[in-house]
Design a protein around this motif. Structure first.
Motif, mmCIF file in Angstrom:
data_model
loop_
_atom_site.group_PDB
_atom_site.id
_atom_site.type_symbol
_atom_site.label_atom_id
_atom_site.label_comp_id
_atom_site.label_asym_id
_atom_site.label_seq_id
_atom_site.Cartn_x
_atom_site.Cartn_y
_atom_site.Cartn_z
ATOM 1 N N LYS A 78 0.835 -1.207 0.000
ATOM 2 C CA LYS A 78 0.000 0.000 0.000
ATOM 3 C C LYS A 78 0.869 1.257 0.000
ATOM 4 C CE LYS A 78 -3.872 2.101 2.523
ATOM 5 N NZ LYS A 78 -4.772 1.981 3.708
ATOM 6 N N THR A 79 1.966 1.200 0.733
ATOM 7 C CA THR A 79 2.899 2.331 0.790
ATOM 8 C C THR A 79 3.613 2.502 -0.543
ATOM 9 O OG1 THR A 79 3.243 2.024 3.162
ATOM 10 C CG2 THR A 79 4.934 3.255 1.973
ATOM 11 N N VAL A 80 4.014 1.381 -1.161
ATOM 12 C CA VAL A 80 4.673 1.423 -2.470
ATOM 13 C C VAL A 80 3.774 2.124 -3.487
ATOM 14 C CG1 VAL A 80 5.559 0.058 -4.393
ATOM 15 C CG2 VAL A 80 6.037 -0.652 -2.038
ATOM 16 N N LYS A 81 2.497 1.740 -3.500
ATOM 17 C CA LYS A 81 1.555 2.319 -4.458
ATOM 18 C C LYS A 81 1.337 3.810 -4.208
ATOM 19 C CE LYS A 81 -0.909 -1.965 -5.517
ATOM 20 N NZ LYS A 81 -2.192 -2.719 -5.401
ATOM 21 N N ALA A 82 1.278 4.182 -2.943
ATOM 22 C CA ALA A 82 1.096 5.600 -2.609
ATOM 23 C C ALA A 82 2.292 6.427 -3.072
ATOM 24 C CB ALA A 82 0.889 5.752 -1.106
ATOM 25 N N LEU A 83 3.491 5.906 -2.848
ATOM 26 C CA LEU A 83 4.704 6.618 -3.252
ATOM 27 C C LEU A 83 4.851 6.659 -4.767
ATOM 28 C CD1 LEU A 83 7.026 5.258 -0.443
ATOM 29 C CD2 LEU A 83 6.461 7.668 -0.815
ATOM 30 N N TYR A 84 4.416 5.590 -5.438
ATOM 31 C CA TYR A 84 4.432 5.565 -6.909
ATOM 32 C C TYR A 84 3.529 6.682 -7.453
ATOM 33 C CZ TYR A 84 3.817 3.884 -11.707
ATOM 34 O OH TYR A 84 3.770 3.784 -13.078
ATOM 35 N N LYS A 85 2.318 6.802 -6.888
ATOM 36 C CA LYS A 85 1.391 7.857 -7.317
ATOM 37 C C LYS A 85 1.985 9.236 -7.049
ATOM 38 C CE LYS A 85 -2.964 5.311 -6.732
ATOM 39 N NZ LYS A 85 -4.220 5.214 -5.953
ATOM 40 N N TYR A 86 2.615 9.366 -5.892
ATOM 41 C CA TYR A 86 3.281 10.625 -5.562
ATOM 42 C C TYR A 86 4.305 10.974 -6.644
ATOM 43 C CZ TYR A 86 6.744 13.691 -3.380
ATOM 44 O OH TYR A 86 7.635 14.714 -3.135
ATOM 45 N N GLY A 87 5.160 10.018 -6.971
ATOM 46 C CA GLY A 87 6.196 10.259 -7.968
ATOM 47 C C GLY A 87 5.623 10.598 -9.330
ATOM 48 N N MET A 88 4.556 9.898 -9.733
ATOM 49 C CA MET A 88 3.944 10.159 -11.038
ATOM 50 C C MET A 88 3.380 11.569 -11.098
ATOM 51 S SD MET A 88 3.333 8.830 -14.023
ATOM 52 C CE MET A 88 3.319 7.036 -13.897
ATOM 53 N N ASN A 89 2.659 11.971 -10.068
ATOM 54 C CA ASN A 89 2.058 13.308 -10.074
ATOM 55 C C ASN A 89 3.101 14.418 -9.976
ATOM 56 O OD1 ASN A 89 -0.804 12.746 -10.286
ATOM 57 N ND2 ASN A 89 -0.680 11.864 -8.255
ATOM 58 N N ILE A 90 4.157 14.176 -9.198
ATOM 59 C CA ILE A 90 5.249 15.153 -9.129
ATOM 60 C C ILE A 90 5.930 15.269 -10.493
ATOM 61 C CG2 ILE A 90 7.617 15.472 -8.247
ATOM 62 C CD1 ILE A 90 5.500 16.499 -6.376
ATOM 63 N N GLY A 91 6.116 14.137 -11.164
ATOM 64 C CA GLY A 91 6.755 14.142 -12.475
ATOM 65 C C GLY A 91 5.955 14.903 -13.515
ATOM 66 N N ILE A 92 4.637 14.732 -13.485
ATOM 67 C CA ILE A 92 3.773 15.469 -14.416
ATOM 68 C C ILE A 92 3.875 16.972 -14.141
ATOM 69 C CG2 ILE A 92 1.379 15.929 -15.065
ATOM 70 C CD1 ILE A 92 0.833 12.920 -14.618
ATOM 71 N N ALA A 93 3.798 17.336 -12.859
ATOM 72 C CA ALA A 93 3.922 18.759 -12.501
ATOM 73 C C ALA A 93 5.273 19.309 -12.923
ATOM 74 C CB ALA A 93 3.721 18.927 -10.987
#
Length: 322
Positions: free
Chosen positions: A191-206
Motif C-alpha cells: 500500500k505504501t509502495v503504491k502511494a509513493l508511486y502515485k506521488y512520484g507520477m504526479n510530481i513528475g507530471i507537474a
C-alpha cells in the motif's frame, strides 16, 4: 543539487552519491571522460535520487541497500538528456555546451549508450537484479514518450489528454520509478509502495508542465538553453495547446506552427501570442493541481520526518526557475 534546506536528512547521502555517479561514468576513453564529468557536475537537481532515498525511509531503511538504485535513476536521467540534446540539436544544457555540440552527434549517441549500459551493469551485479524488470518496462515507456513527441511535432490538434499521455511517459514515469524502487528495496508495505508511486507520477507530471512553462518565462542563462526552444522545434506544450484554443490570434499561431515558420520575428510573435493568451497561468494552475494530488497521495503515510521532505520537494517543483 536539490536545495540544502529541503534535503536535511538526506543531504549527506546525496553528497556520497555524487562520488558514486562519477565512479560509474568513469571511463578510459579520454574523448568522453571529461564531457561526462562536466555534465554530472553541471548542476542537476538530483530530485530522482532524492526520491529513492526518501521513499526508502518508509520501510526497513538501509542506505547501502538503496545506494545503487539512487545512482541508477540519475544515470538513466543523464543518458536520456544526452540523447534529447542530440534530437533537439541543443547547443547548451544547464548552461554548458552539450556533448553533441562539443563532440558531434555520433560521439554523443555512443556516450548516451555508454551511460545506459552502465545502468544494466549496475543491476546485473547488484542484489536488486529482480527490479530490472520494472526498470526495463519504464525505459521502453520513456522511449515511447520521446517517440510520441516526435510524432506530434507541429500538430496543432493536440489535446490536454494527448499532452498528459506524452509527459507521463517522457518524464513522470522516471519519478514514479524512483519512488517505487526506494520503497520496494526497503520492503515497505505494498500500500505504501503504491502511494509513493502515485506521488512520484504526479510530481513528475507537474515537473514537466513547469519545465514547459519555463521555456516561455526564463532567460537563456537561467534555462541553460534558448528560450522558446519548444515553439522553434514544433513541440506543442500545454501553454501552446491553451493558446491554440483560446487566443484571439489562434489562427495566426496555428499558421506559424503548421507552416513551420523559421523567421525569428514570427517565432517571437508566436511566443508572445502564447504568453498573452493566459496559457502560462493555466499551465501553472494545472501543475499546482498535480502537486496537490501528489501531496494527497501520501497523506495516509506515517508521519515520519522524511515525509516533510517529500512535501517540500513537491513545493520546490512549482517554485523553481530553471
Amino acid at each position: 543539487m536539490v536545495y540544502k534546506q529541503i534535503l536535511k536528512d538526506i543531504e549527506e547521502e546525496l553528497l556520497i552519491l555524487e562520488e558514486d555517479l562519477l565512479a560509474w561514468i568513469d571511463t578510459d576513453i579520454d574523448l568522453i571522460k571529461q564531457p561526462l564529468k562536466d555534465m554530472i557536475f553541471s548542476g542537476g537537481k538530483r530530485l530522482r535520487p532524492a526520491m529513492v532515498l526518501a521513499a526508502s525511509r518508509f520501510g526497513q531503511y538501509d542506505f547501502e541497500k538503496v545506494r545503487q538504485l539512487a545512482v541508477s535513476v540519475e544515470l538513466i536521467h543523464t543518458a536520456t538528456l544526452i540523447h534529447d540534446d542530440i534530437i533537439d540539436d541543443s547547443p547548451l544544457r544547464r548552461g554548458i555546451p552539450t556533448i553533441q555540440s562539443r563532440l558531434g552527434k555520433d560521439v554523443a549517441v555512443f556516450a548516451g549508450d555508454f551511460v545506459f549500459s552502465k545502468v544494466f551493469e549496475l543491476y546485473a551485479f547488484s542484489e536488486h537484479f529482480e527490479l530490472l524488470r520494472i526498470v526495463a518496462k519504464v525505459l521502453h515507456k520513456i522511449c515511447e514518450g520521446e517517440l510520441k513527441q516526435r510524432e506530434d511535432l507541429f500538430n496543432t490538434n493536440l489535446t490536454f489528454k494527448d499532452y498528459i499521455f506524452r509527459i507521463r511517459r517522457k518524464t513522470a514515469m522516471l519519478f514514479a520509478l524512483s519512488a517505487e524502487l526506494g520503497a520496494r528495496a526497503s520492503k515497505a508495505p505494498e500500500k505504501t509502495v503504491k502511494a509513493l508511486y502515485k506521488y512520484g507520477m504526479n510530481i513528475g507530471i507537474a515537473f514537466q508542465i513547469v519545465d514547459d512553462l519555463l521555456d516561455f518565462t526564463s532567460n537563456n542563462t537561467q534555462l541553460g538553453k534558448p528560450v522558446g526552444a519548444d515553439i522553434r522545434e514544433g513541440v506543442i506544450t500545454l501553454p501552446t495547446i491553451y493558446a491554440l484554443r483560446h487566443s484571439k490570434q489562434k489562427e495566426y499561431l496555428k499558421d506559424i506552427l503548421l507552416n513551420k515558420r523559421t523567421d525569428e520575428a514570427e517565432i517571437e510573435n508566436a511566443i508572445e501570442i502564447v504568453k498573452n493568451s493566459g496559457g502560462l497561468n493555466y499551465a501553472r494552475c494545472i501543475a499546482e493541481k498535480y502537486v496537490e494530488k501528489a501531496q494527497k497521495s501520501i497523506e495516509q503515510l506515517p508521519d515520519i520526518p522524511i515525509k516533510k521532505v517529500l512535501v517540500n520537494i513537491s513545493t520546490l517543483v512549482t517554485n523553481r526557475t530553471k
